[in-house]
Motif scaffolding. Structure first.
Motif, PDB file in Angstrom:
ATOM      1  N   GLY A  73       0.815  -1.208   0.000  1.00 33.89           N
ATOM      2  CA  GLY A  73       0.000   0.000   0.000  1.00 33.89           C
ATOM      3  C   GLY A  73       0.845   1.254   0.000  1.00 33.89           C
ATOM      4  N   VAL A  74       1.914   1.250   0.788  1.00 31.82           N
ATOM      5  CA  VAL A  74       2.816   2.398   0.839  1.00 31.82           C
ATOM      6  C   VAL A  74       3.497   2.585  -0.514  1.00 31.82           C
ATOM      7  CG1 VAL A  74       4.929   3.316   1.869  1.00 31.82           C
ATOM      8  CG2 VAL A  74       3.187   2.256   3.322  1.00 31.82           C
ATOM      9  N   ASP A  75       3.982   1.484  -1.103  1.00 33.51           N
ATOM     10  CA  ASP A  75       4.669   1.565  -2.390  1.00 33.51           C
ATOM     11  C   ASP A  75       3.752   2.052  -3.510  1.00 33.51           C
ATOM     12  OD1 ASP A  75       6.971   0.659  -1.219  1.00 33.51           O
ATOM     13  OD2 ASP A  75       6.706  -1.433  -1.848  1.00 33.51           O
ATOM     14  N   ALA A  76       2.468   1.660  -3.428  1.00 32.58           N
ATOM     15  CA  ALA A  76       1.528   1.995  -4.501  1.00 32.58           C
ATOM     16  C   ALA A  76       0.839   3.342  -4.307  1.00 32.58           C
ATOM     17  CB  ALA A  76       0.462   0.898  -4.604  1.00 32.58           C
ATOM     18  N   SER A  77       1.144   4.020  -3.206  1.00 32.23           N
ATOM     19  CA  SER A  77       0.406   5.244  -2.884  1.00 32.23           C
ATOM     20  C   SER A  77       0.639   6.374  -3.871  1.00 32.23           C
ATOM     21  CB  SER A  77       0.791   5.709  -1.477  1.00 32.23           C
ATOM     22  OG  SER A  77       2.163   6.088  -1.436  1.00 32.23           O
ATOM     23  N   GLY A  78       1.834   6.441  -4.455  1.00 34.89           N
ATOM     24  CA  GLY A  78       2.120   7.498  -5.420  1.00 34.89           C
ATOM     25  C   GLY A  78       2.301   8.874  -4.806  1.00 34.89           C
ATOM     26  N   TYR A  79       2.605   8.928  -3.491  1.00 34.94           N
ATOM     27  CA  TYR A  79       2.736  10.224  -2.823  1.00 34.94           C
ATOM     28  C   TYR A  79       3.878  11.060  -3.405  1.00 34.94           C
ATOM     29  CZ  TYR A  79      -0.440   8.383   0.723  1.00 34.94           C
ATOM     30  OH  TYR A  79      -1.526   7.855   1.371  1.00 34.94           O
ATOM     31  N   ALA A  80       4.966  10.399  -3.773  1.00 33.08           N
ATOM     32  CA  ALA A  80       6.121  11.150  -4.290  1.00 33.08           C
ATOM     33  C   ALA A  80       5.758  11.905  -5.556  1.00 33.08           C
ATOM     34  CB  ALA A  80       7.283  10.192  -4.543  1.00 33.08           C
ATOM     35  N   ARG A  81       5.071  11.231  -6.487  1.00 33.53           N
ATOM     36  CA  ARG A  81       4.671  11.892  -7.739  1.00 33.53           C
ATOM     37  C   ARG A  81       3.668  13.006  -7.463  1.00 33.53           C
ATOM     38  NH1 ARG A  81       4.477   6.556  -8.960  1.00 33.53           N
ATOM     39  NH2 ARG A  81       2.211   6.512  -8.855  1.00 33.53           N
ATOM     40  N   ASN A 107      -6.729   7.523  -1.811  1.00 33.17           N
ATOM     41  CA  ASN A 107      -7.701   6.842  -0.958  1.00 33.17           C
ATOM     42  C   ASN A 107      -8.676   5.994  -1.760  1.00 33.17           C
ATOM     43  OD1 ASN A 107      -7.709   7.665   2.141  1.00 33.17           O
ATOM     44  ND2 ASN A 107      -6.920   9.392   0.960  1.00 33.17           N
ATOM     45  N   GLN A 108      -9.079   6.481  -2.916  1.00 32.10           N
ATOM     46  CA  GLN A 108      -9.998   5.712  -3.745  1.00 32.10           C
ATOM     47  C   GLN A 108      -9.290   4.490  -4.345  1.00 32.10           C
ATOM     48  OE1 GLN A 108     -11.827   8.009  -6.880  1.00 32.10           O
ATOM     49  NE2 GLN A 108     -13.398   6.471  -7.259  1.00 32.10           N
ATOM     50  N   GLY A 109      -8.080   4.696  -4.848  1.00 29.08           N
ATOM     51  CA  GLY A 109      -7.350   3.597  -5.468  1.00 29.08           C
ATOM     52  C   GLY A 109      -6.904   2.539  -4.477  1.00 29.08           C
ATOM     53  N   GLN A 110      -6.624   2.950  -3.240  1.00 27.22           N
ATOM     54  CA  GLN A 110      -6.140   2.026  -2.220  1.00 27.22           C
ATOM     55  C   GLN A 110      -7.213   1.714  -1.174  1.00 27.22           C
ATOM     56  OE1 GLN A 110      -2.784   0.648  -1.905  1.00 27.22           O
ATOM     57  NE2 GLN A 110      -3.005   1.150  -4.052  1.00 27.22           N
ATOM     58  N   PHE A 111      -8.457   1.889  -1.539  1.00 28.88           N
ATOM     59  CA  PHE A 111      -9.533   1.750  -0.562  1.00 28.88           C
ATOM     60  C   PHE A 111      -9.544   0.376   0.100  1.00 28.88           C
ATOM     61  CE2 PHE A 111     -13.877   0.528   0.605  1.00 28.88           C
ATOM     62  CZ  PHE A 111     -14.144   1.516   1.540  1.00 28.88           C
ATOM     63  N   THR A 112      -9.433  -0.690  -0.688  1.00 30.43           N
ATOM     64  CA  THR A 112      -9.486  -2.038  -0.122  1.00 30.43           C
ATOM     65  C   THR A 112      -8.315  -2.282   0.819  1.00 30.43           C
ATOM     66  OG1 THR A 112     -10.582  -2.831  -2.141  1.00 30.43           O
ATOM     67  CG2 THR A 112      -9.665  -4.496  -0.680  1.00 30.43           C
ATOM     68  N   VAL A 113      -7.140  -1.791   0.449  1.00 27.77           N
ATOM     69  CA  VAL A 113      -5.967  -1.933   1.312  1.00 27.77           C
ATOM     70  C   VAL A 113      -6.179  -1.187   2.627  1.00 27.77           C
ATOM     71  CG1 VAL A 113      -3.523  -1.334   1.556  1.00 27.77           C
ATOM     72  CG2 VAL A 113      -4.363  -2.282  -0.599  1.00 27.77           C
ATOM     73  N   HIS A 114      -6.690   0.047   2.537  1.00 25.24           N
ATOM     74  CA  HIS A 114      -6.940   0.828   3.752  1.00 25.24           C
ATOM     75  C   HIS A 114      -7.955   0.135   4.665  1.00 25.24           C
ATOM     76  CE1 HIS A 114      -5.567   4.883   1.803  1.00 25.24           C
ATOM     77  NE2 HIS A 114      -4.603   4.010   1.927  1.00 25.24           N
ATOM     78  N   GLU A 115      -8.992  -0.434   4.065  1.00 24.97           N
ATOM     79  CA  GLU A 115      -9.997  -1.137   4.863  1.00 24.97           C
ATOM     80  C   GLU A 115      -9.401  -2.369   5.537  1.00 24.97           C
ATOM     81  OE1 GLU A 115     -13.855  -0.548   5.258  1.00 24.97           O
ATOM     82  OE2 GLU A 115     -12.460   1.135   5.386  1.00 24.97           O
ATOM     83  N   LEU A 166      -4.324  20.209  10.390  1.00 19.61           N
ATOM     84  CA  LEU A 166      -5.616  20.462   9.756  1.00 19.61           C
ATOM     85  C   LEU A 166      -5.705  19.767   8.395  1.00 19.61           C
ATOM     86  CD1 LEU A 166      -6.080  24.216  10.709  1.00 19.61           C
ATOM     87  CD2 LEU A 166      -7.544  22.313  11.421  1.00 19.61           C
ATOM     88  N   LEU A 167      -4.619  19.758   7.651  1.00 17.80           N
ATOM     89  CA  LEU A 167      -4.621  19.042   6.367  1.00 17.80           C
ATOM     90  C   LEU A 167      -4.862  17.552   6.591  1.00 17.80           C
ATOM     91  CD1 LEU A 167      -1.674  20.761   4.438  1.00 17.80           C
ATOM     92  CD2 LEU A 167      -4.133  21.192   4.222  1.00 17.80           C
ATOM     93  N   TRP A 168      -4.289  17.001   7.661  1.00 15.56           N
ATOM     94  CA  TRP A 168      -4.550  15.592   8.003  1.00 15.56           C
ATOM     95  C   TRP A 168      -6.017  15.399   8.371  1.00 15.56           C
ATOM     96  CZ3 TRP A 168      -2.534  11.013   7.355  1.00 15.56           C
ATOM     97  CH2 TRP A 168      -2.928   9.943   8.171  1.00 15.56           C
ATOM     98  N   HIS A 169      -6.572  16.348   9.089  1.00 13.36           N
ATOM     99  CA  HIS A 169      -7.979  16.289   9.494  1.00 13.36           C
ATOM    100  C   HIS A 169      -8.900  16.296   8.271  1.00 13.36           C
ATOM    101  CE1 HIS A 169     -11.646  17.073  11.748  1.00 13.36           C
ATOM    102  NE2 HIS A 169     -11.839  18.188  11.065  1.00 13.36           N
ATOM    103  N   TRP A 170      -8.582  17.138   7.285  1.00 16.03           N
ATOM    104  CA  TRP A 170      -9.443  17.262   6.100  1.00 16.03           C
ATOM    105  C   TRP A 170      -9.143  16.219   5.027  1.00 16.03           C
ATOM    106  CZ3 TRP A 170      -7.670  22.882   6.654  1.00 16.03           C
ATOM    107  CH2 TRP A 170      -8.548  23.585   7.495  1.00 16.03           C
ATOM    108  N   PHE A 171      -7.865  15.872   4.857  1.00 19.02           N
ATOM    109  CA  PHE A 171      -7.479  15.035   3.720  1.00 19.02           C
ATOM    110  C   PHE A 171      -6.884  13.688   4.111  1.00 19.02           C
ATOM    111  CE2 PHE A 171      -7.008  19.489   2.100  1.00 19.02           C
ATOM    112  CZ  PHE A 171      -8.070  19.457   1.214  1.00 19.02           C
ATOM    113  N   GLY A 172      -6.858  13.378   5.401  1.00 19.22           N
ATOM    114  CA  GLY A 172      -6.386  12.070   5.831  1.00 19.22           C
ATOM    115  C   GLY A 172      -7.415  10.988   5.534  1.00 19.22           C
ATOM    116  N   PRO A 173      -7.053   9.721   5.677  1.00 17.87           N
ATOM    117  CA  PRO A 173      -7.952   8.622   5.332  1.00 17.87           C
ATOM    118  C   PRO A 173      -9.257   8.606   6.112  1.00 17.87           C
ATOM    119  CG  PRO A 173      -6.009   7.822   6.510  1.00 17.87           C
ATOM    120  CD  PRO A 173      -5.749   9.242   6.156  1.00 17.87           C
ATOM    121  N   THR A 174      -9.232   9.078   7.362  1.00 17.79           N
ATOM    122  CA  THR A 174     -10.452   9.068   8.164  1.00 17.79           C
ATOM    123  C   THR A 174     -11.502  10.007   7.584  1.00 17.79           C
ATOM    124  OG1 THR A 174      -9.190   8.543  10.161  1.00 17.79           O
ATOM    125  CG2 THR A 174     -11.403   9.436  10.470  1.00 17.79           C
TER     126      THR A 174
END
Length: 203
Positions: A73-81, A107-115, A166-174
């Protein structure tokens, strides 16, 4: 007399890699659907169409499988790009829109992994450390976004650390899960409202 070299068949390696991928994929789906505590290695083996001993030989125990899922999940997240695109933006609005779009895609692409990970936390022997490992890069990306926002005029009204929180609050997985899963919003609607909320509060 020289010792014989062990021969490794490329086809056999490819087949083993496909088996590992299939096992991990089926395990992810089962963990996300039923919860980690309610899934056995036998369940995973049956879903993947292999023997239980193949699961152990290929990917290890159930705990090993979950660890591999986190790493994938971490590798596929694409955060760097995503962060490259975000750091190229030169207005607060464009930064937040890019952030909303990028975190939504992750979050949408990794939804199953996050769940799968989320449902494992209450019963996993080291759930807190597991969650921290799964989200460390995500949180650091949002800290980077916060620091970048503070280089742009006008800077956010909160200190950098609070902006990151605040960015974590608004844009984090929760946040995404709360709106999309628990409240039934579409991903498009969640992205739009979260972005507008962040804009209104920070700019």
């Amino acid at each position: 007399m020289q010792p014989k070299r062990s021969y490794v068949s490329p086809l056999r390696e490819q087949a083993a890699a496909r088996t590992r991928e299939l096992i991990l994929s089926r395990a992810t789906e089962l963990f996300a659907e039923r919860g980690y505590g309610r899934v056995t290695v036998a369940d995973i083996a049956a879903a993947a169409g292999v023997a239980a001993k193949t699961v152990f030989a290929s990917v290890g125990s159930k705990s090993d499988i979950l660890n591999r899922i986190v790493d994938q999940g971490v590798d596929a997240s694409g955060y760097a790009r995503a962060m490259e695109a975000l750091l190229a933006e030169r207005t607060a609005e464009s930064v937040l829109r890019t952030l909303a779009r990028g975190t939504r895609a992750g979050n949408q692409g990794q939804f199953t992994v996050h769940e799968a990970i989320r449902k494992a936390l209450p019963v996993h022997e080291d759930g807190e450390a597991l969650w921290e490992r799964a989200t460390a890069d995500y949180r650091e990306a949002l800290r980077t976004a916060a620091r970048h926002l503070h280089t742009l005029p006008p800077p956010p009204v909160y200190p950098v650390a609070e902006t990151a929180d605040l960015l974590w609050h608004w844009f984090g997985p929760t946040a995404w899960r709360s709106l999309v899963v628990e409240s039934g919003w579409t991903w498009d609607r969640a992205e739009d409202v979260l972005c507008r909320t962040a804009l209104a509060a920070l700019v």
